[in-house]
Design an enzyme around this catalytic site. Structure first.
Site, short mmCIF file in Angstrom:
data_model
loop_
_atom_site.label_atom_id
_atom_site.label_comp_id
_atom_site.label_asym_id
_atom_site.label_seq_id
_atom_site.Cartn_x
_atom_site.Cartn_y
_atom_site.Cartn_z
N HIS A 38 46.69 35.08 36.66
CA HIS A 38 46.12 35.25 35.21
C HIS A 38 46.43 36.73 34.51
O HIS A 38 45.95 37.80 34.86
CB HIS A 38 44.67 35.39 35.26
CG HIS A 38 43.84 35.53 34.19
ND1 HIS A 38 42.59 36.14 33.89
CD2 HIS A 38 44.33 35.04 32.75
CE1 HIS A 38 42.38 36.00 32.77
NE2 HIS A 38 43.42 35.24 31.94
N GLU A 61 44.89 39.36 37.49
CA GLU A 61 43.97 38.80 38.18
C GLU A 61 44.80 37.71 39.36
O GLU A 61 45.09 36.84 38.53
CB GLU A 61 42.84 38.23 37.66
CG GLU A 61 41.84 39.07 36.85
CD GLU A 61 40.69 38.22 36.19
OE1 GLU A 61 39.41 38.89 36.43
OE2 GLU A 61 40.60 37.23 35.69
N ASN A 71 36.81 37.76 32.17
CA ASN A 71 36.04 37.11 31.30
C ASN A 71 34.65 36.65 31.53
O ASN A 71 33.92 36.71 30.65
CB ASN A 71 36.91 35.83 30.82
CG ASN A 71 38.31 36.39 30.22
OD1 ASN A 71 38.29 37.39 29.72
ND2 ASN A 71 39.29 35.61 30.40
N SER A 101 43.34 31.00 32.35
CA SER A 101 42.03 32.10 32.33
C SER A 101 40.93 31.40 32.42
O SER A 101 39.89 32.06 32.51
CB SER A 101 42.21 32.78 30.85
OG SER A 101 42.13 31.87 29.89
#
Ligand code: 3HC
Length: 696
Positions: free
Chosen positions: A437, A449, A487, A416
């Site tokens: 991800h 992702e 993120n 991540s």
């Protein structure tokens, strides 16, 4: 056969006028389709040899609704109301013959026909709520008259698509047709209706079910109460309830008037615009611009997972759920056993909730094996590494995997945060390496992702996207950058939330503002839930951050009964005066004098930098489209769908406003607010994110 218009034909079959619509992909009620139905009915009424009318569709489906692409454009062609009027008032019986899906305006057309017949695989529903609307062509008035107000409320507020068998049981359709002879069965039904001289059935006149609910406001009070949490923030469900109340209490035409008024209000509102945006965004995200059309799809029949922690176990379940065998490799037997146990427990819990048949637990468990030897992954078509985030460890694993995995296998990392290109460089085949991800819990969260490395091949990307769809994920292709898309944007909000509390906004104020905006919870409540001690080390803790101090005080979140908030035994959160004191001390040390921070400032400081970061992501080509970023945030981070995602929200608020505020914040608080070049460019040229072409 007579051609009525480009999308409609009329044929007299055995004394029945059959109108057939053919407007791919979903026979949506575009102007041409509306004109076609209208023309077809006129033709049938004028056809002396036709005693009845059948309305059916070619292609995959019956009419799947109003044409969403027409919304907001000037009206053209015959209006839907007029189309419905000629159908309902036809002196010849009209039968709707349904296959695929009869949704929204499509079902509302079927509901003005006198009878309905469907094949067993058909599904029917009024899903307008999903695009922030209510059924606006009489659905809220006719459906309760057929299935009763209680069931109608459930179906319309949830957007339920009912199977044909259930539709038959509830009276929504009158008969089932053989799967391969819908037209034959519909014509036969039409002839039967004529032969029996049945009076034309008009649902608008059937009042028994709505009258039974009259004078019972408690039905609606109970429904609102039971769903308050689910409906929070959404405008459409409450308006649907009001329409059903009207169906129960008012004459049909009055109810229809209210429905129209509320429909128009919703149609012009921000929420429906946002949800319609999301409808198309979530479909577009699957299309990868610039990908070779003929990119080979690697057949994925076996999957390997490295690491049996919570993440690895959750990832494995996605494949077991669709019948793909998974082999998990761990370094320790105990860890492997724990991972397998986690999978079983998850399935058992799902079965306990009635969402999985008990037999399915063993079926799925039979597909998973485990061992301690990487060599055992040599046959896998796809291997996903899910060990802890450490570059050296990951590179070592990929180096060894490279020697073990068969030629053509896809080598994926669930990282991540780490640089996928570096991970890929540990192999001799970076073209086979990709990031997948998953979000925690990986068996539940929809978002995936798909991270494209510099050298990832088109074939590996195309296969990953297709596989993601197969396992029920919403996949978005992103590029390699710290935090990828989700993120990376979260980091902006987190930074501001953490800063705002030192300036005088308490954690509960920040949380309240973001909760009211529509997030399921604010960042501090979220930290308490996840545990403040994630990544905290007692021995190394120096009390230099607020988080460290709270952990040292054993305020490690909900699990210890205290974190940013105090919790009672039911885990109800209360603001903590102690934490307030600690925050103030910190602020003093930092030389900040606490001040009154307005709710508007909290919102803008948290949200605008996210939009700005999204612009940077687009500038760098780390996402193909602004709407892809919206899909990430709606599916992975609880962004309220009725606000369309951060980029749509930016467009809606107005990019000039976002830019102005970012400049003000930059001047006041520092370079972290520096506006993205793309944001400046868009404002300078009067454009919005939605005007950008997809990047290759
Ligand atoms: N209007 C315009 N385009 C539509 C559409 C609609 N109502 N429904 C689907 N499409 C388009 C999609 O955008 C997609 O286009 P693309 O190929 O260019 O990306 C294409 O049709 C195929 O759609 P899907 O990819 O979703 O195909 P699926 O086979 O997975 O699903 C479906 C088919 C179940 C019909 C699904 O598309 C769907 O749920 N559609 C929306 C149904 C809906 O919401 N209807 C209500 C509309 S509002 C209304 O009717 C108001 C009325 O009350 C007055």
């Amino acid at each position: 056969m007579v051609q009525i218009n480009d999308v409609t034909t009329y044929t007299n079959i055995d004394g029945v006028g059959v109108i057939v619509l053919n407007s791919p992909p979903v026979n949506a009620l575009s102007a041409a389709v509306r004109d076609g139905i209208h023309g077809g009915v006129q033709k049938a009424l004028a056809d002396a040899d036709a005693q009845a009318i059948v309305l059916r569709c070619d292609g995959n489906t019956f009419i799947a609704g109003a044409d969403i692409t027409e919304f907001g454009k000037p009206p053209a062609g015959v209006g839907l109301g007029e189309v419905q009027r000629v159908l309902e008032e036809s002196t010849k019986p009209v039968i709707a013959a349904i296959h695929g899906t009869a949704l929204g305006g499509g079902l509302e057309v079927a509901l003005v026909c006198h009878w309905r017949i469907a094949v067993p695989t058909a599904r029917l529903g009024l899903p307008e709520v999903n695009i922030g609307l209510l059924p606006g062509a009489g659905g809220t008035q006719r459906l309760p008259r057929v299935v009763g107000p209680e069931v109608a409320l459930e179906w319309m507020t949830a957007g339920t698509q009912v199977k044909a068998a259930d539709a038959l049981e509830s009276g929504l359709i009158d008969a089932l047709a053989p799967e391969d002879d819908l037209q034959g069965a519909a014509v036969a039904l039409a002839k039967r209706v004529v032969a029996e001289q049945r009076p034309l059935r008009k649902l608008r006149d059937e009042n028994a079910k709505v009258e039974a609910a009259r004078g019972k406001p408690e039905i609606f009070a109970a429904f609102r109460k039971a769903n308050a949490k689910k409906f929070r923030g959404f405008a459409a469900p409450e308006k649907i309830v009001q329409c059903v109340e009207a169906a129960v209490n008012l004459p049909f035409d009055e109810g229809l008037k209210l429905e129209r008024k509320l429909f128009v209000e919703l149609m012009h509102g921000d929420q429906s615009a946002a949800q319609r945006h999301y409808f198309f965004a979530s479909r577009q995200a699957w299309q990868v611009p610039g990908l070779k059309k003929d990119a080979a799809i690697v057949p994925v029949q076996t999957v390997g997972v490295i690491g049996a922690g919570t993440m690895g176990a959750g990832i494995a379940m996605n494949f077991l759920n669709v019948g793909i065998p998974v082999h998990i490799v761990e370094t320790q037997q105990a860890a492997l056993d724990r991972g397998l146990k986690t999978i079983r427990t998850n399935y058992e819990n799902t079965a306990k909730k009635g969402k999985l048949k008990v037999e399915a637990i063993e079926e799925r468990m039979a597909l998973v094996t485990g061992s301690l030897d990487l060599q055992d992954l040599s046959d896998c078509d796809l291997v996903i590494e899910a060990v802890f985030e450490n570059m050296e460890v990951k590179k070592d694993i990929f180096g060894r995997l490279d020697r073990v995995a068969k030629a053509g296998a896809i080598l994926a990392s669930n990282t991540s945060a780490l640089d996928l290109n570096q991970i890929a460089s540990a192999t001799s085949r970076p073209e086979s390496v990709i990031g997948l991800h998953f979000f925690s819990p990986a068996n539940v969260m929809k978002l995936l992702e798909v991270v494209r490395g510099d050298k990832t091949s088109d074939s590996v990307i195309a296969t990953s996207m297709q596989l993601a769809r197969k396992i029920g994920k919403v996949a978005v292709l992103v590029g390699v950058c710290p935090g990828f898309v989700g993120n990376r944007i979260l980091g902006q909000r987190q930074r501001e939330a953490n800063q705002l509390i030192f300036e005088g906004a308490m954690p509960w104020a920040v949380d309240r503002v973001l909760y009211d905006f529509g997030f399921p919870m604010g960042p501090f409540a979220m930290s308490d839930l996840a545990g403040l001690d994630l990544g905290w080390n007692k021995e190394k803790s120096t009390g230099s951050t607020l988080r460290e101090v709270l952990c040292e005080m054993d305020r490690r979140g909900q699990k210890t009964g205290a974190g940013f908030y105090d919790y009672d035994e039911k885990r109800t959160a209360r603001p903590s005066t102690l934490v307030e004191g600690v925050i103030k001390q910190f602020a003093e040390k930092k030389g900040i004098t606490p001040r009154e921070v307005s709710d508007d400032e909290i919102l803008e400081r948290c949200i605008y930098p996210m939009i700005n970061e999204g612009a940077k992501i687009l500038e760098e080509g780390m996402a193909s489209r602004a709407s892809d970023i919206d899909v990430v945030w709606i599916n992975g981070y609880g962004w309220p769908v009725y606000r369309g995602g951060p980029m749509h929200y930016g467009d809606r608020v107005g990019l000039p406003k976002v830019l102005t505020r970012m400049r003000e914040f930059e001047a006041k608080y520092g370079p972290q607010f520096k506006p993205a070049k793309l944001l400046e460019e868009l404002v300078a040229t009067g454009r919005r994110f939605s005007d950008l072409k997809p990047a290759h």
